[in-house]
Design a protein around this motif. Sequence first.
Motif, PDB file in Angstrom:
ATOM      1  N   GLY A  16      -6.664   0.805  -8.105  1.00 56.97           N
ATOM      2  CA  GLY A  16      -8.005   0.237  -8.245  1.00 56.97           C
ATOM      3  C   GLY A  16      -8.048  -1.225  -7.835  1.00 56.97           C
ATOM      4  N   ALA A  17      -7.014  -1.999  -8.220  1.00 56.79           N
ATOM      5  CA  ALA A  17      -6.957  -3.394  -7.803  1.00 56.79           C
ATOM      6  C   ALA A  17      -6.817  -3.517  -6.291  1.00 56.79           C
ATOM      7  CB  ALA A  17      -5.791  -4.087  -8.508  1.00 56.79           C
ATOM      8  N   ILE A  50     -10.643  -4.017   0.093  1.00 53.76           N
ATOM      9  CA  ILE A  50     -11.826  -3.470   0.777  1.00 53.76           C
ATOM     10  C   ILE A  50     -13.114  -4.081   0.244  1.00 53.76           C
ATOM     11  CG2 ILE A  50     -13.118  -1.381   1.318  1.00 53.76           C
ATOM     12  CD1 ILE A  50     -10.552   0.209   1.067  1.00 53.76           C
ATOM     13  N   TRP A  51     -13.390  -3.845  -1.037  1.00 58.33           N
ATOM     14  CA  TRP A  51     -14.747  -4.103  -1.523  1.00 58.33           C
ATOM     15  C   TRP A  51     -15.045  -5.585  -1.662  1.00 58.33           C
ATOM     16  CZ3 TRP A  51     -16.676   0.180  -0.396  1.00 58.33           C
ATOM     17  CH2 TRP A  51     -15.986   1.371  -0.620  1.00 58.33           C
ATOM     18  N   ARG A  52     -14.095  -6.403  -2.104  1.00 55.83           N
ATOM     19  CA  ARG A  52     -14.359  -7.837  -2.205  1.00 55.83           C
ATOM     20  C   ARG A  52     -14.587  -8.437  -0.826  1.00 55.83           C
ATOM     21  NH1 ARG A  52     -10.600 -11.645  -5.889  1.00 55.83           N
ATOM     22  NH2 ARG A  52     -11.500 -10.208  -7.418  1.00 55.83           N
ATOM     23  N   ARG A  53     -13.835  -7.993   0.146  1.00 55.57           N
ATOM     24  CA  ARG A  53     -14.022  -8.495   1.521  1.00 55.57           C
ATOM     25  C   ARG A  53     -15.399  -8.119   2.056  1.00 55.57           C
ATOM     26  NH1 ARG A  53      -9.155  -9.913   4.129  1.00 55.57           N
ATOM     27  NH2 ARG A  53      -7.317  -9.581   2.815  1.00 55.57           N
ATOM     28  N   LEU A  54     -15.827  -6.881   1.791  1.00 59.77           N
ATOM     29  CA  LEU A  54     -17.150  -6.459   2.266  1.00 59.77           C
ATOM     30  C   LEU A  54     -18.264  -7.250   1.587  1.00 59.77           C
ATOM     31  CD1 LEU A  54     -16.736  -2.572   2.486  1.00 59.77           C
ATOM     32  CD2 LEU A  54     -16.754  -4.220   4.359  1.00 59.77           C
ATOM     33  N   ARG A  55     -18.113  -7.494   0.277  1.00 51.58           N
ATOM     34  CA  ARG A  55     -19.156  -8.268  -0.414  1.00 51.58           C
ATOM     35  C   ARG A  55     -19.243  -9.687   0.129  1.00 51.58           C
ATOM     36  NH1 ARG A  55     -16.774  -6.031  -5.028  1.00 51.58           N
ATOM     37  NH2 ARG A  55     -15.889  -8.071  -5.549  1.00 51.58           N
ATOM     38  N   ARG A  56     -18.107 -10.313   0.390  1.00 54.70           N
ATOM     39  CA  ARG A  56     -18.121 -11.688   0.878  1.00 54.70           C
ATOM     40  C   ARG A  56     -18.693 -11.783   2.291  1.00 54.70           C
ATOM     41  NH1 ARG A  56     -12.324 -14.216  -1.294  1.00 54.70           N
ATOM     42  NH2 ARG A  56     -12.929 -14.301  -3.508  1.00 54.70           N
TER      43      ARG A  56
END
Length: 472
Positions: free
Chosen positions: A253-254, A260-266
């Motif tokens: 999960g980390a 993936i997801w933190r990069r997409l949000r930023r």
Amino acid sequence: MSPPRTPRRERADSAGAVRAGAGPRRPSAPATARWLIGLLVVLIGGLALSGTALAAAATPTTAPQTASQGTDSPAQQTDGIDVSGTLRDQDGEPLPNVTILAELDGAPAAEAVSDATGRWELTVPTAGSYTFRLDETTLPEGTEVLQGETTREVSDGALNTVVFRFGEEVAGNAGGGFATFLRLLVDGIRFGLVIGIAAVGLSLIFGTTGLTNFAHGEMVTIGAVVAWFINVGGGVQLIPATIVAMLVGALLGAANELGIWRRLRRRGAGLIAQLVVSIGLSIALRYLVLIIFGGRSESFADYTAQTVRNYGPIALTDKDLSAIIVSVVVLVAVALLLQKTRIGKAMRAVSDNRDLAASSGINVDRVILFVWMLGGALATLGGVLFALSELSSTVQYEMGFRLLLLMFAGVILGGLGTAYGALLGCLIVGILVQLSTLVLPLDLKYLGGLAVLIVILVFRPQGLLGSKARIG
């Protein structure tokens, strides 16, 4: 007097020099996000297609053998549909060297002999309604057979498991309609708790990030598969193997959040784009599990016995009772975490209003990372409990995908983004799924939970515990 005009070529050279001094122009953030999302989708789609090709290439294609003339034994099929099971007596001991026969329309179709652990597997040629029967002459002396013959619909792509029952008839399975209703109600509570364990993380992820994560079902599968490898391959007892699998789920999960997801949000990727990426990630993980684990169902080394015990009018196996107890303890621990701890209060604050939480000094990225790790650990635990209590202690590479629809039904029914709503919705779905077997065939029991989802959402689209709007 007008100033002297600079020649066009010199103006162009000077403009180029200014641009060169200012550095190359960077593409806009939306353009970068679109390019990155497109690249991810292409890569994930390529991985999924390559997984299909590798799985097909790994399957042997030996020509089927022809049965010898003058013998009554069924022909050995090299392709077809696999059916399996595990034989355990009334005391939970394995039954080796027992012959299992499969018949289609009264004609022999296949047969198998159980191994030293009681495990057996055979291959039938086509889908259909088969009768599976024990050859009781091959059973050890003193073995009491409660159900030695059963009829089951076998279909391609399904988890085709056959269970034979041993021992004496217990009072919890006898009696009138009330006893049956009570038994199904307890089974529904047990099943709803298992769905809730796996779905709480899905609801928390949606509440803190707004992402509808279709890859969450594969986390359930990975948890059961990792526990199976540690239990069977490593010889570790299932309880510590499950704890290790939960740690692996938290790390996975980390990795999802950080990679993936933190990069997409930023980069400003929208929720629809993230939804598409989660679907592609789900397909890629499913085929990766298929390549590593294989397409057949496999049993745990522990807790495969189906010993039924009486608790008044209710009859439960030890592993079903353990699944209920573990689910209740874990869900109570999650509730205390949300209500009594600083990280729990921070999670609720981020879920309610992310910008306001950030302006209050809460590290939003750290909270979201913790949510992903908690969701991964709970999903892997839910996978092991689902395999033990619902799939006869077997693991299959599509088990999480099949549970995903029920998880979404429970989360939406209770209210998206609320952990308590997810638990309530999953309990309702689990109870209705089990009670629907009173009027529906066993293979169609999941329709009950989906039907009530449709009915509730027609009258209350926000779910039972959801709010129509959030102010703040």
